[in-house]
Design an enzyme around this catalytic site. Sequence first.
Site, PDB file in Angstrom:
ATOM      1  N   SER A   2       0.814  -1.209   0.000  1.00 39.76           N
ATOM      2  CA  SER A   2       0.000   0.000   0.000  1.00 39.76           C
ATOM      3  C   SER A   2       0.849   1.262   0.000  1.00 39.76           C
ATOM      4  CB  SER A   2      -0.881   0.004   1.260  1.00 39.76           C
ATOM      5  OG  SER A   2      -1.470   1.267   1.457  1.00 39.76           O
ATOM      6  N   TYR A  34      -1.788  -0.228  10.465  1.00 41.47           N
ATOM      7  CA  TYR A  34      -2.083  -0.866   9.162  1.00 41.47           C
ATOM      8  C   TYR A  34      -0.892  -0.688   8.220  1.00 41.47           C
ATOM      9  CZ  TYR A  34      -3.437  -1.099   4.315  1.00 41.47           C
ATOM     10  OH  TYR A  34      -3.446  -1.378   2.960  1.00 41.47           O
ATOM     11  N   LYS A  85       1.993  -3.478   6.676  1.00 40.63           N
ATOM     12  CA  LYS A  85       2.357  -3.707   5.271  1.00 40.63           C
ATOM     13  C   LYS A  85       3.871  -3.528   5.091  1.00 40.63           C
ATOM     14  CE  LYS A  85      -1.561  -4.692   3.302  1.00 40.63           C
ATOM     15  NZ  LYS A  85      -1.757  -5.974   2.611  1.00 40.63           N
TER      16      LYS A  85
HETATM   17  C1  WQD Z   1      -9.366   9.817   0.270  1.00 45.15           C
HETATM   18  C2  WQD Z   1      -9.489  11.317   0.436  1.00 45.15           C
HETATM   19  C3  WQD Z   1      -9.788  12.010   2.724  1.00 45.15           C
HETATM   20  C4  WQD Z   1     -13.748  10.139   3.236  1.00 45.15           C
HETATM   21  C5  WQD Z   1      -7.300   4.532   1.602  1.00 45.15           C
HETATM   22  C6  WQD Z   1      -7.211   3.436   2.597  1.00 45.15           C
HETATM   23  C7  WQD Z   1      -5.792   2.965   2.721  1.00 45.15           C
HETATM   24  C8  WQD Z   1      -5.219   2.649   1.375  1.00 45.15           C
HETATM   25  C9  WQD Z   1      -5.377   3.788   0.388  1.00 45.15           C
HETATM   26  C10 WQD Z   1      -5.160   0.317   0.830  1.00 45.15           C
HETATM   27  C11 WQD Z   1      -8.723  11.847   1.642  1.00 45.15           C
HETATM   28  C12 WQD Z   1     -11.029  12.342   1.894  1.00 45.15           C
HETATM   29  C13 WQD Z   1     -12.518  10.564   2.741  1.00 45.15           C
HETATM   30  C14 WQD Z   1     -14.750  11.099   3.509  1.00 45.15           C
HETATM   31  C15 WQD Z   1     -13.277  12.848   2.762  1.00 45.15           C
HETATM   32  N1  WQD Z   1      -5.831   1.471   0.847  1.00 45.15           N
HETATM   33  N2  WQD Z   1     -12.297  11.891   2.495  1.00 45.15           N
HETATM   34  N3  WQD Z   1     -14.480  12.434   3.262  1.00 45.15           N
HETATM   35  O1  WQD Z   1      -7.405   7.663   3.283  1.00 45.15           O
HETATM   36  O2  WQD Z   1      -6.381   7.934   0.973  1.00 45.15           O
HETATM   37  O3  WQD Z   1      -6.611   5.672   2.027  1.00 45.15           O
HETATM   38  O4  WQD Z   1      -6.793   4.104   0.375  1.00 45.15           O
HETATM   39  O5  WQD Z   1      -4.039   0.146   1.067  1.00 45.15           O
HETATM   40  O6  WQD Z   1      -5.838   1.822   3.518  1.00 45.15           O
HETATM   41  O7  WQD Z   1      -7.633   3.966   3.812  1.00 45.15           O
HETATM   42  O8  WQD Z   1      -8.658   6.936   1.207  1.00 45.15           O
HETATM   43  O9  WQD Z   1     -10.971   7.277   0.474  1.00 45.15           O
HETATM   44  O10 WQD Z   1     -10.488   7.320   2.958  1.00 45.15           O
HETATM   45  O11 WQD Z   1      -9.700   9.215   1.521  1.00 45.15           O
HETATM   46  O12 WQD Z   1     -13.051  14.064   2.539  1.00 45.15           O
HETATM   47  O13 WQD Z   1     -15.885  10.782   3.985  1.00 45.15           O
HETATM   48  O14 WQD Z   1     -10.873  11.639   0.673  1.00 45.15           O
HETATM   49  O15 WQD Z   1      -9.481  13.067   3.621  1.00 45.15           O
HETATM   50  O16 WQD Z   1      -8.202  13.123   1.293  1.00 45.15           O
HETATM   51  P1  WQD Z   1      -7.213   7.150   1.915  1.00 45.15           P
HETATM   52  P2  WQD Z   1     -10.040   7.640   1.577  1.00 45.15           P
END
Ligand code: WQD
Length: 343
Positions: free
Chosen positions: A129, A153, A157
């Site tokens: 990841s 997490y 990894k």
């Molecule tokens: C994306 C963007 C949030 C939800 C995820 C997994 C991680 C990895 C990569 C596997 C960010 C914003 C989010 C919401 C928002 N996967 N957001 N409102 O955090 O980049 O990581 O994918 O390895 O394990 O957690 O993804 O979709 O949660 O967030 O504004 O309700 O959207 O701040 O900028 P993230 P995400």
Amino acid sequence: MPGRTTVLVTGGAGFIGSHTCVELLDHGYDVVVVDDYSNSSPGALERVAKIAARPPVAVHEIDLLDRRALSRVFDEHHIDAVIHFAAKKAVGESVELPVEYYDTNVGGTTALLRAMHDHGVHRLVFSSSCSIYGNATKVPLTEEDPAGPTNPYATSKWLCEQVLADTCRHLPRLSVLVLRYFNPVGAHPSGLLGEVPRGAVPNNVMPYLARVAAGRLPKLSVFGDDYPTTDGTGVRDYIHVMDVAEGHRVALEHLVGENGMRVFNLGTGQGTSVLELVAAFQRASGTSIPYEITGRRPGDVPALVADPSAVARAWNWTTTRDLTAMCEDVWRFQELNPSGYPN
Ligand code: WQD
């Protein structure tokens, strides 16, 4: 390696695992799935059988930590290669349950390595990841950029990558490809397979957007608009799950005749802010997405974008699906499966 090659897919009922099963089955591989359904559903595999050219050879509901059960799978099938997806993957949850994350993610990987070694299986694609880069300030990120995991997490990894590197030094025949995914989103274009997060409120932005667009959630909370980015909201490298699946098939073909461990980023190289994603999803779904700017989410970083050039050079392969396709495919799946998979 298509034809009678058999690939064991751990976590094959999960979001990326199920889409990868379809890709492999459509390209002549035999697929054996192991999954404990702790964060997935047998319904996904019923859809895999419906969509793919052929159904999986077998599905075994087991926990990777059950070494006897796992060994029996290797006894029952002649496995040529393994793709290891099975893991816990929620950043927030990992902070609350660190031991479970290390036990499942690291312990599951060592258990799999032992079973592979005991059965003379030497080829592995490992699901890593971009979150191991932590609070990266550099955009885009290459595989040479330093790891700096900031939660259990991501650390699990990173630890798995260390285990794999040490094991490859010890076992010269082992051939391992580590793929560091950025943000996999989207769904199979049929609308029959997609992301079905556990629980009523998804953690990740894309499934959350889909439920707001469908009227199942009132509005999106945008976690902060004071980041040093184009519009102040978080920037991520969203990659279509079908590109991720295709990347795994291509990876399998590059395990043959190689040994040792190689690490690749799996992303598009394109950064998209939250507000840009909202706009793209509105265009794709023809809906209006209510949202509210709220405070930052603890643990979030401003931007995570891949430099995908290493994969392009090594495999002569790049992603092909754009943000519009990602949003359109998510919306089609949402409309056809408003409550996810049946039962
Ligand atoms: C994306 C963007 C949030 C939800 C995820 C997994 C991680 C990895 C990569 C596997 C960010 C914003 C989010 C919401 C928002 N996967 N957001 N409102 O955090 O980049 O990581 O994918 O390895 O394990 O957690 O993804 O979709 O949660 O967030 O504004 O309700 O959207 O701040 O900028 P993230 P995400």
